[in-house]
Design a protein around this motif. Structure first.
Motif, PDB file in Angstrom:
ATOM      1  N   GLN A  39       0.809  -1.216   0.000  1.00  0.00           N
ATOM      2  CA  GLN A  39       0.000   0.000   0.000  1.00  0.00           C
ATOM      3  C   GLN A  39       0.845   1.271   0.000  1.00  0.00           C
ATOM      4  O   GLN A  39       0.323   2.347  -0.242  1.00  0.00           O
ATOM      5  CB  GLN A  39      -0.926   0.004   1.214  1.00  0.00           C
ATOM      6  CG  GLN A  39      -1.906  -1.147   1.207  1.00  0.00           C
ATOM      7  CD  GLN A  39      -2.647  -1.315   2.524  1.00  0.00           C
ATOM      8  OE1 GLN A  39      -2.297  -0.734   3.542  1.00  0.00           O
ATOM      9  NE2 GLN A  39      -3.680  -2.151   2.496  1.00  0.00           N
ATOM     10  N   ALA A  40       2.146   1.124   0.273  1.00  0.00           N
ATOM     11  CA  ALA A  40       3.019   2.293   0.408  1.00  0.00           C
ATOM     12  C   ALA A  40       3.512   2.769  -0.957  1.00  0.00           C
ATOM     13  O   ALA A  40       3.863   1.953  -1.813  1.00  0.00           O
ATOM     14  CB  ALA A  40       4.209   1.954   1.287  1.00  0.00           C
ATOM     15  N   PRO A  41       3.542   4.080  -1.148  1.00  0.00           N
ATOM     16  CA  PRO A  41       4.136   4.598  -2.383  1.00  0.00           C
ATOM     17  C   PRO A  41       5.657   4.416  -2.313  1.00  0.00           C
ATOM     18  O   PRO A  41       6.216   4.300  -1.224  1.00  0.00           O
ATOM     19  CB  PRO A  41       3.764   6.090  -2.346  1.00  0.00           C
ATOM     20  CG  PRO A  41       3.588   6.397  -0.904  1.00  0.00           C
ATOM     21  CD  PRO A  41       3.078   5.138  -0.259  1.00  0.00           C
ATOM     22  N   PRO A  42       6.319   4.353  -3.465  1.00  0.00           N
ATOM     23  CA  PRO A  42       7.784   4.262  -3.448  1.00  0.00           C
ATOM     24  C   PRO A  42       8.366   5.522  -2.818  1.00  0.00           C
ATOM     25  O   PRO A  42       8.410   6.575  -3.436  1.00  0.00           O
ATOM     26  CB  PRO A  42       8.172   4.154  -4.921  1.00  0.00           C
ATOM     27  CG  PRO A  42       6.914   3.807  -5.641  1.00  0.00           C
ATOM     28  CD  PRO A  42       5.781   4.318  -4.798  1.00  0.00           C
ATOM     29  N   SER A  43       8.734   5.414  -1.576  1.00  0.00           N
ATOM     30  CA  SER A  43       9.236   6.578  -0.841  1.00  0.00           C
ATOM     31  C   SER A  43      10.120   6.098   0.294  1.00  0.00           C
ATOM     32  O   SER A  43      10.425   4.918   0.420  1.00  0.00           O
ATOM     33  CB  SER A  43       8.056   7.380  -0.277  1.00  0.00           C
ATOM     34  OG  SER A  43       7.405   6.610   0.726  1.00  0.00           O
ATOM     35  N   ALA A  44      10.467   7.031   1.152  1.00  0.00           N
ATOM     36  CA  ALA A  44      11.295   6.702   2.313  1.00  0.00           C
ATOM     37  C   ALA A  44      10.589   5.715   3.236  1.00  0.00           C
ATOM     38  O   ALA A  44      11.232   4.932   3.929  1.00  0.00           O
ATOM     39  CB  ALA A  44      11.649   7.980   3.072  1.00  0.00           C
ATOM     40  N   ALA A  45       9.254   5.713   3.231  1.00  0.00           N
ATOM     41  CA  ALA A  45       8.497   4.791   4.082  1.00  0.00           C
ATOM     42  C   ALA A  45       8.776   3.343   3.683  1.00  0.00           C
ATOM     43  O   ALA A  45       8.773   2.459   4.533  1.00  0.00           O
ATOM     44  CB  ALA A  45       7.004   5.083   3.985  1.00  0.00           C
ATOM     45  N   ARG A  46       9.035   3.096   2.409  1.00  0.00           N
ATOM     46  CA  ARG A  46       9.353   1.736   1.963  1.00  0.00           C
ATOM     47  C   ARG A  46      10.632   1.228   2.607  1.00  0.00           C
ATOM     48  O   ARG A  46      10.741   0.055   2.923  1.00  0.00           O
ATOM     49  CB  ARG A  46       9.498   1.682   0.445  1.00  0.00           C
ATOM     50  CG  ARG A  46       8.168   1.714  -0.258  1.00  0.00           C
ATOM     51  CD  ARG A  46       8.312   1.401  -1.708  1.00  0.00           C
ATOM     52  NE  ARG A  46       7.365   0.319  -1.966  1.00  0.00           N
ATOM     53  CZ  ARG A  46       7.429  -0.501  -2.959  1.00  0.00           C
ATOM     54  NH1 ARG A  46       8.410  -0.413  -3.818  1.00  0.00           N
ATOM     55  NH2 ARG A  46       6.530  -1.437  -3.129  1.00  0.00           N
ATOM     56  N   LYS A  47      11.611   2.087   2.788  1.00  0.00           N
ATOM     57  CA  LYS A  47      12.879   1.690   3.424  1.00  0.00           C
ATOM     58  C   LYS A  47      12.610   1.215   4.845  1.00  0.00           C
ATOM     59  O   LYS A  47      13.137   0.186   5.277  1.00  0.00           O
ATOM     60  CB  LYS A  47      13.861   2.858   3.415  1.00  0.00           C
ATOM     61  CG  LYS A  47      15.085   2.660   4.276  1.00  0.00           C
ATOM     62  CD  LYS A  47      16.253   2.186   3.459  1.00  0.00           C
ATOM     63  CE  LYS A  47      17.524   2.142   4.252  1.00  0.00           C
ATOM     64  NZ  LYS A  47      17.824   0.880   4.884  1.00  0.00           N
ATOM     65  N   GLU A  48      11.792   1.947   5.559  1.00  0.00           N
ATOM     66  CA  GLU A  48      11.435   1.584   6.932  1.00  0.00           C
ATOM     67  C   GLU A  48      10.734   0.220   6.970  1.00  0.00           C
ATOM     68  O   GLU A  48      11.021  -0.612   7.826  1.00  0.00           O
ATOM     69  CB  GLU A  48      10.521   2.667   7.508  1.00  0.00           C
ATOM     70  CG  GLU A  48       9.921   2.349   8.855  1.00  0.00           C
ATOM     71  CD  GLU A  48       8.850   3.357   9.237  1.00  0.00           C
ATOM     72  OE1 GLU A  48       7.816   2.910   9.771  1.00  0.00           O
ATOM     73  OE2 GLU A  48       9.047   4.559   8.999  1.00  0.00           O
ATOM     74  N   ILE A  49       9.859  -0.016   6.027  1.00  0.00           N
ATOM     75  CA  ILE A  49       9.128  -1.289   5.970  1.00  0.00           C
ATOM     76  C   ILE A  49      10.079  -2.429   5.626  1.00  0.00           C
ATOM     77  O   ILE A  49      10.028  -3.498   6.247  1.00  0.00           O
ATOM     78  CB  ILE A  49       7.958  -1.200   4.971  1.00  0.00           C
ATOM     79  CG1 ILE A  49       6.936  -0.168   5.438  1.00  0.00           C
ATOM     80  CG2 ILE A  49       7.299  -2.564   4.797  1.00  0.00           C
ATOM     81  CD1 ILE A  49       5.902   0.215   4.389  1.00  0.00           C
TER      82      ILE A  49
END
Length: 134
Positions: A32-42
């Motif tokens: 559900q996450a856009p390709p962003s910094a949040a993906r790194k955290e996940i």
């Protein structure tokens, strides 16, 4: 002095189950996450869960579980530097490995000896190699 691992089996099953459930939740979050910094955290969280299951399984001498968890960890590690490369085929493979690990942990909980998942382990290794080369 030999260590009686049976007395730790319940704790292992509980903790491994928690890590694998969290792994599944993180995969849903990743989709559900856009390709962003949040993906790194996940991706980092996915790696920690796989690493924890690998270590606990090895400590319990559940070699087949530890081996598959190691393959899962390697595939996730291939995305740590570039989480945007993680595509739907990789997510599907990660889901399959998480499900297989859950089944293996349940087999251990019943007192069984989980069997090697050779075909799945090979798919994980091949995918990890392929994504590292991209």
């Amino acid at each position: 002095m030999a260590l009686d691992l049976q007395k730790y089996l319940g704790l292992f099953v509980s903790e491994a189950g928690e890590h694998l459930a969290a792994f599944g939740r993180e995969l849903v979050r990743l989709e559900q996450a856009p390709p962003s910094a949040a993906r790194k955290e996940i991706v980092d969280a996915l790696f920690r869960h796989a690493h924890s299951v690998k270590g606990m399984s090895a400590s319990m001498q559940l070699d087949a579980v530890a081996s598959l968890a190691h393959g899962l960890e390697d595939l996730v590690a291939s995305f740590r530097a570039a989480p945007a490369r993680l595509d739907s085929a990789a997510v599907d493979l990660l889901l399959a490995a998480g499900d297989a690990l859950q089944a293996m942990v349940q087999e251990a909980a019943r007192g069984g000896s989980p069997a090697e998942e050779g075909a799945l382990a090979s798919r994980l290794a091949e995918a990890a190699r392929r994504y590292r080369e991209q």
